[in-house]
Every structure is written in C-alpha cells, then in structure tokens.
Design an enzyme around this catalytic site. Structure first.
Site, PDB file in Angstrom:
ATOM      1  N   ASP A  67      29.771 -66.082 142.654  1.00 13.58           N
ATOM      2  CA  ASP A  67      29.280 -65.180 143.698  1.00 13.58           C
ATOM      3  C   ASP A  67      30.417 -64.946 144.691  1.00 13.58           C
ATOM      4  O   ASP A  67      30.377 -65.391 145.831  1.00 13.58           O
ATOM      5  CB  ASP A  67      28.046 -65.803 144.380  1.00 13.58           C
ATOM      6  CG  ASP A  67      27.348 -64.818 145.309  1.00 13.58           C
ATOM      7  OD1 ASP A  67      27.694 -63.619 145.278  1.00 13.58           O
ATOM      8  OD2 ASP A  67      26.467 -65.249 146.080  1.00 13.58           O
ATOM      9  N   ASN A 113      39.658 -66.083 132.325  1.00 10.73           N
ATOM     10  CA  ASN A 113      39.602 -64.971 133.280  1.00 10.73           C
ATOM     11  C   ASN A 113      40.933 -64.803 133.981  1.00 10.73           C
ATOM     12  O   ASN A 113      41.675 -65.762 134.179  1.00 10.73           O
ATOM     13  CB  ASN A 113      38.449 -65.160 134.270  1.00 10.73           C
ATOM     14  CG  ASN A 113      38.898 -65.870 135.538  1.00 10.73           C
ATOM     15  OD1 ASN A 113      39.394 -65.245 136.482  1.00 10.73           O
ATOM     16  ND2 ASN A 113      38.753 -67.197 135.552  1.00 10.73           N
ATOM     17  N   PHE A 117      41.345 -62.526 142.174  1.00 14.99           N
ATOM     18  CA  PHE A 117      40.723 -62.455 143.513  1.00 14.99           C
ATOM     19  C   PHE A 117      40.238 -61.047 143.876  1.00 14.99           C
ATOM     20  O   PHE A 117      40.508 -60.537 144.970  1.00 14.99           O
ATOM     21  CB  PHE A 117      41.707 -62.929 144.602  1.00 14.99           C
ATOM     22  CG  PHE A 117      41.956 -64.407 144.652  1.00 14.99           C
ATOM     23  CD1 PHE A 117      41.216 -65.305 143.905  1.00 14.99           C
ATOM     24  CD2 PHE A 117      42.966 -64.912 145.467  1.00 14.99           C
ATOM     25  CE1 PHE A 117      41.465 -66.680 143.969  1.00 14.99           C
ATOM     26  CE2 PHE A 117      43.225 -66.268 145.541  1.00 14.99           C
ATOM     27  CZ  PHE A 117      42.484 -67.152 144.789  1.00 14.99           C
ATOM     28  N   ASN A 173      41.438 -72.660 148.468  1.00 12.45           N
ATOM     29  CA  ASN A 173      41.731 -72.565 147.038  1.00 12.45           C
ATOM     30  C   ASN A 173      43.204 -72.202 146.851  1.00 12.45           C
ATOM     31  O   ASN A 173      43.588 -71.066 147.089  1.00 12.45           O
ATOM     32  CB  ASN A 173      40.820 -71.504 146.405  1.00 12.45           C
ATOM     33  CG  ASN A 173      41.202 -71.223 144.964  1.00 12.45           C
ATOM     34  OD1 ASN A 173      41.835 -72.041 144.307  1.00 12.45           O
ATOM     35  ND2 ASN A 173      40.815 -70.062 144.466  1.00 12.45           N
ATOM     36  N   SER A 176      44.250 -70.927 141.979  1.00 16.04           N
ATOM     37  CA  SER A 176      43.987 -69.853 141.021  1.00 16.04           C
ATOM     38  C   SER A 176      45.295 -69.519 140.311  1.00 16.04           C
ATOM     39  O   SER A 176      46.319 -69.345 140.962  1.00 16.04           O
ATOM     40  CB  SER A 176      43.466 -68.609 141.730  1.00 16.04           C
ATOM     41  OG  SER A 176      43.568 -67.512 140.833  1.00 16.04           O
ATOM     42  N   ASN A 178      45.840 -66.784 138.851  1.00 13.42           N
ATOM     43  CA  ASN A 178      45.903 -65.331 138.689  1.00 13.42           C
ATOM     44  C   ASN A 178      46.480 -64.574 139.882  1.00 13.42           C
ATOM     45  O   ASN A 178      46.478 -63.356 139.901  1.00 13.42           O
ATOM     46  CB  ASN A 178      44.504 -64.796 138.352  1.00 13.42           C
ATOM     47  CG  ASN A 178      43.961 -65.445 137.087  1.00 13.42           C
ATOM     48  OD1 ASN A 178      44.695 -65.549 136.110  1.00 13.42           O
ATOM     49  ND2 ASN A 178      42.739 -65.918 137.130  1.00 13.42           N
ATOM     50  N   THR A 179      46.928 -65.311 140.892  1.00 15.39           N
ATOM     51  CA  THR A 179      47.667 -64.704 141.998  1.00 15.39           C
ATOM     52  C   THR A 179      49.066 -65.294 141.911  1.00 15.39           C
ATOM     53  O   THR A 179      49.231 -66.497 142.164  1.00 15.39           O
ATOM     54  CB  THR A 179      46.992 -65.021 143.359  1.00 15.39           C
ATOM     55  OG1 THR A 179      45.694 -64.406 143.364  1.00 15.39           O
ATOM     56  CG2 THR A 179      47.805 -64.514 144.529  1.00 15.39           C
ATOM     57  N   LYS A 218      41.011 -77.282 146.865  1.00 17.30           N
ATOM     58  CA  LYS A 218      40.718 -77.124 145.431  1.00 17.30           C
ATOM     59  C   LYS A 218      42.016 -77.032 144.647  1.00 17.30           C
ATOM     60  O   LYS A 218      42.838 -76.143 144.885  1.00 17.30           O
ATOM     61  CB  LYS A 218      39.864 -75.876 145.190  1.00 17.30           C
ATOM     62  CG  LYS A 218      39.472 -75.708 143.719  1.00 17.30           C
ATOM     63  CD  LYS A 218      38.371 -74.703 143.549  1.00 17.30           C
ATOM     64  CE  LYS A 218      38.016 -74.521 142.079  1.00 17.30           C
ATOM     65  NZ  LYS A 218      36.952 -73.536 141.889  1.00 17.30           N
ATOM     66  N   ASN A 247      40.209 -76.356 139.256  1.00 19.99           N
ATOM     67  CA  ASN A 247      40.163 -74.946 138.896  1.00 19.99           C
ATOM     68  C   ASN A 247      40.392 -74.820 137.383  1.00 19.99           C
ATOM     69  O   ASN A 247      40.403 -75.820 136.660  1.00 19.99           O
ATOM     70  CB  ASN A 247      41.247 -74.201 139.697  1.00 19.99           C
ATOM     71  CG  ASN A 247      40.801 -72.801 140.067  1.00 19.99           C
ATOM     72  OD1 ASN A 247      40.331 -72.063 139.198  1.00 19.99           O
ATOM     73  ND2 ASN A 247      40.941 -72.435 141.320  1.00 19.99           N
ATOM     74  N   GLY A 299      34.064 -77.728 132.771  1.00 19.02           N
ATOM     75  CA  GLY A 299      33.513 -78.038 131.460  1.00 19.02           C
ATOM     76  C   GLY A 299      32.161 -78.714 131.448  1.00 19.02           C
ATOM     77  O   GLY A 299      31.736 -79.217 130.404  1.00 19.02           O
TER      78      GLY A 299
HETATM   79  C1  LIG Z   1      35.172 -65.721 135.759  1.00 16.68           C
HETATM   80  C2  LIG Z   1      35.619 -66.817 136.680  1.00 16.68           C
HETATM   81  C3  LIG Z   1      36.039 -66.517 137.981  1.00 16.68           C
HETATM   82  C4  LIG Z   1      36.463 -67.533 138.834  1.00 16.68           C
HETATM   83  N1  LIG Z   1      36.844 -67.227 140.114  1.00 16.68           N
HETATM   84  C5  LIG Z   1      37.187 -68.233 140.972  1.00 16.68           C
HETATM   85  C6  LIG Z   1      37.508 -67.955 142.333  1.00 16.68           C
HETATM   86  O1  LIG Z   1      37.466 -66.817 142.792  1.00 16.68           O
HETATM   87  N2  LIG Z   1      37.857 -68.998 143.128  1.00 16.68           N
HETATM   88  C7  LIG Z   1      37.888 -70.300 142.688  1.00 16.68           C
HETATM   89  O2  LIG Z   1      38.190 -71.214 143.463  1.00 16.68           O
HETATM   90  N3  LIG Z   1      37.574 -70.583 141.401  1.00 16.68           N
HETATM   91  C8  LIG Z   1      37.222 -69.604 140.561  1.00 16.68           C
HETATM   92  N4  LIG Z   1      36.881 -69.889 139.251  1.00 16.68           N
HETATM   93  C9  LIG Z   1      36.987 -71.308 138.784  1.00 16.68           C
HETATM   94  C10 LIG Z   1      35.649 -72.039 138.831  1.00 16.68           C
HETATM   95  O3  LIG Z   1      35.195 -72.172 140.147  1.00 16.68           O
HETATM   96  C11 LIG Z   1      35.794 -73.448 138.197  1.00 16.68           C
HETATM   97  O4  LIG Z   1      36.696 -74.200 138.970  1.00 16.68           O
HETATM   98  C12 LIG Z   1      36.289 -73.395 136.757  1.00 16.68           C
HETATM   99  O5  LIG Z   1      35.735 -72.302 136.067  1.00 16.68           O
HETATM  100  C13 LIG Z   1      35.964 -74.675 135.986  1.00 16.68           C
HETATM  101  O6  LIG Z   1      34.578 -74.869 135.907  1.00 16.68           O
HETATM  102  P1  LIG Z   1      33.695 -74.472 134.616  1.00 16.68           P
HETATM  103  O7  LIG Z   1      34.381 -75.068 133.417  1.00 16.68           O
HETATM  104  O8  LIG Z   1      32.355 -75.044 134.885  1.00 16.68           O
HETATM  105  O9  LIG Z   1      33.681 -72.997 134.565  1.00 16.68           O
HETATM  106  C14 LIG Z   1      36.467 -68.888 138.383  1.00 16.68           C
HETATM  107  C15 LIG Z   1      36.025 -69.173 137.086  1.00 16.68           C
HETATM  108  C16 LIG Z   1      35.592 -68.168 136.236  1.00 16.68           C
HETATM  109  C17 LIG Z   1      35.121 -68.529 134.848  1.00 16.68           C
END
Ligand SMILES: Cc1cc2nc3c(=O)[nH]c(=O)nc-3n(C[C@H](O)[C@H](O)[C@H](O)COP(=O)(O)O)c2cc1C
Length: 367
Positions: A67, A113, A117, A173, A176, A178-179, A218, A247, A299
């Site tokens: 979200d 992904n 951001f 955070n 990430s 991706n930045t 994070k 992350n 996971g």
């Molecule tokens: C599609 C997607 C978008 C994400 N966007 C963010 C983000 O904007 N900020 C962030 O701190 N982590 C982001 N995450 C990371 C998740 O918060 C989490 O740390 C990561 O997916 C590992 O957890 P999971 O294996 O349960 O998905 C994103 C993950 C996914 C899959």
C-alpha cells in the site's frame, strides 16, 4: 475446504489471470472500496506486543510496498494484520520505472519487482493518512528518497518531519535495489551521517509532539557479515529504535525454476528469499542483543515460516509475496498457528519464544 478458503482460492486464481501490476492495482481498488471479503480474525492477548506506547495486537504486518500510497490502511487491518506499513513515500511524487516492472515467478512462489518508488509523494499521502484518522492497528510509515534528489539525507529528514505526527512508527528504507545508489547509504560513513540526521529530526518532532516516534531502519539481505555488524553498531550508537530485516534481494539463487523471468532486473522476494533473509535476521539479533525490536521479513508464506522468523529472533514479522500466492487467509492461519504454539509451549506470551532457535540460523554463513 472451508467456504472462506474456497473464496480465497477463487480470488487468487482470478487475480493471477491479470498481469501482476494490474492485479495489484485491482486488489488495492477492491480493498479501498470495501469490496474484498473479510473473514473471522484471531484475537489472543498472548500474541500482543507492547513497544513504548504502541500495542501490536498480533505479530503479522503488511510489508511496505503493498500500500505505497496509503489507500487501504483500514481495509488491510480488517484482514487481520496487526500493523500495516505504508510507503515507500518520497518527498516528490514520481512515476517509477517503465512497465513492465513487476513479475510473478509462480513456479518459485516468488516475485521480482523494479517499481523504483512509484508513489504520490509526501503531500498527497500525508492528506490521505490524515483523513484515514485513528486506525485499529499500528500504522508504520516508510520513507525514502527521490531518484533525482541531490540530497538524499535531506529527503529522509523531510519524511521524518512530515510524518512523525501521523505514524505509529517510521521506517527509513535504504535498501530498495531499484533506486540507483540508494543502498550505498548502508555503507558505514554514509549510514552514520544519515542516522544522526534522522534521529535529530525525530528529536525535534518529539519536542513538538510530546511523543517519541520510534524509527526503524530497513536493510537489504545482500550484506556481508562485516557490513551487517557495522550496520548494527551504527544502529545502536545512534539510538535507532529497531530494524526491519529484510528488503528484496538482488541475488538469484541457482535453484530458481523460472530461469527466464529470473533474468529480469530488480529485487527478488517470496519463498527463495526466506533462507537468506532469516540468516541475516538471526545474525542481526546476535549483533544487537535481546532487547532491540527486530521485524523479520522475507519469504513468509506459511505459518511455520512465520514461527521460524520469531524463533530466529524477530519480535514482529511482515509479509508481501506470501499474500500474492496464499491470499488473505494466510494472516489468520499464521495467527492461529502462533496462538497454538504459545499454548503448547506453555508460555504466556509469544515474545517469550523470540530467538529460541537463534543459533540454528545465526551460525549459517552469509555469502
Ligand atoms: C512489488 C513489491 C514492491 C515493494 N515495494 C517496497 C517499497 O516501496 N518499500 C519497501 O521498503 N519495500 C518494498 N518491497 C519489499 C517488501 O516490503 C519486503 O521487504 C520484501 O518483499 C520481502 O518480503 P516478502 O518475501 O514477504 O515479499 C516491495 C516488495 C514487492 C514484492
């Protein structure tokens, strides 16, 4: 199969007919318009976690990124999450990377992904959260830096100043993938500088609000053992209140079945991240000692994996990809399982089980 499970399975199947980004947007729309079905939740005081003036009703949180723009806070809490972390929010709105930028690796129960951001920015998200009002669970607000910012530290400071009054807790955070360059903030010198600035900004807000808003850091799972120890030391010396671990990973385990999609650039999450993220979490627990709050992420897609994170050293867990493959009933299944565990282990609160299997994970190598 229960009716709830049937509805859940049909929902997942329908959503998986769409491409991942469309499916995600549809889910947020459904939730925010109150169309998603809600099922009975687990209420058990033995799952409660008190942290300063915050009470987490249960240890399962919605991870950041689901979200991003704070459109579905209350509906997500209705699904049973004890806390919801919105964001990452950056000072200015930004589009993120070109599409497609989200990929399902179904055979691996994983996601890659590279959103970068995409978000509505501080002003819009602030207003949305303000209008949401009091929430039945704990609200985390995850802040970050704009891709084109020429002062990234200043972006985090702006995030703390803007959102302290609305947040149960704040997350910085810096992990990430991706930045470009963002993860460089995990390097010791840069991190010390960033954390000092963030904690200063938080102190200012504490004076203004009369309330200390906890700040979590994070981190990525792609850190060496030495780097992890340095991060933990900086967290402790700068009085950061806790850590979220972790992350997504930029690594690609050779065991991935979907080798074609595995070549997509971005962060990998879901089942293949579990081991690496849990080892990182356990080592961090060892480095910071028993008292610092740690949130374990990466996971979790079964109740057993949620328990394993807690046994490795997490006070709270979060998930994202697990919801993609298991749907919303995963939250109540995890809480039911944890509730039973507390009873069978003869303890009065789940927190007594935090870290009981730490050594099993902490002694594995981090390559
Ligand atoms: C599609 C997607 C978008 C994400 N966007 C963010 C983000 O904007 N900020 C962030 O701190 N982590 C982001 N995450 C990371 C998740 O918060 C989490 O740390 C990561 O997916 C590992 O957890 P999971 O294996 O349960 O998905 C994103 C993950 C996914 C899959």
């Amino acid at each position: 199969m229960s009716i709830e499970e049937m509805i859940n399975k049909i929902g997942i199947r329908a959503l998986h007919c769409l491409d991942p980004e469309t499916s995600h947007n549809a889910t947020i729309k459904m939730l925010s318009s109150g169309l998603a079905p809600t099922f009975a939740q687990v209420e058990d005081p033995a799952l409660e976690y008190k942290w300063g003036d915050l009470t987490f009703k249960n240890p399962v949180g919605m991870a950041a990124g689901f979200d991003k723009n704070a459109q579905a806070i209350k509906p997500l809490m209705k699904l049973g999450f004890g806390h919801v972390e919105v964001g990452t929010v950056t000072p200015l709105p930004q589009e993120g990377n070109p599409k497609p930028r989200n990929f399902r690796l179904s055979a691996d129960r994983a996601v890659i992904n590279r959103y970068g951001f995409n978000n509505d920015g501080h002003d819009v998200v602030y207003e949305r959260i303000r209008k949401t009002g009091r929430t039945p669970g704990v609200l985390g607000i995850n802040v970050g830096a704009n891709k084109l910012s020429d002062d990234r530290v200043a972006d985090y400071v702006l995030g703390v100043k803007r959102f302290a009054e609305l947040a149960g807790y704040l997350t910085a955070n810096i992990s990430s993938p991706n930045t470009p360059g963002l993860r460089d903030l995990q390097e010791r010198g840069a991190l010390a500088n960033l954390l000092a600035a963030i904690i200063d900004a938080r102190r200012e807000q504490e004076d203004r609000l009369g309330r200390k808003v906890p700040v979590l850091l994070k981190i990525a799972p792609d850190v060496t053992e030495t780097a992890l120890k340095e991060i933990a030391e900086e967290v402790m010396t700068n009085n950061v209140d806790g850590m979220i671990i972790s992350n997504t990973t930029i690594t690609r385990p050779p065991t991935l079945k979907d080798q074609k999609q595995a070549k997509e650039a971005g962060g990998l999450s879901g089942a293949p991240l579990f081991e690496r993220a849990t080892v990182t979490l356990a080592k961090a627990r060892r480095a910071v000692g028993p008292d610092l709050p740690l949130f374990g992420v990466g996971g979790v897609d079964t109740p057993e994996k949620a328990a394993a994170k807690i046994f490795a050293g997490a006070n709270q867990i979060q998930l994202y990809s697990g919801m993609v493959y298991e749907g919303q009933t995963l939250v109540s299944k995890i809480n039911q399982h944890l509730s039973r565990l507390v009873a069978t282990r003869g303890v009065s609160n789940l927190q007594e089980l935090v870290g009981i299997d730490n050594a099993q994970w902490a002694e594995k190598p981090l390559d």
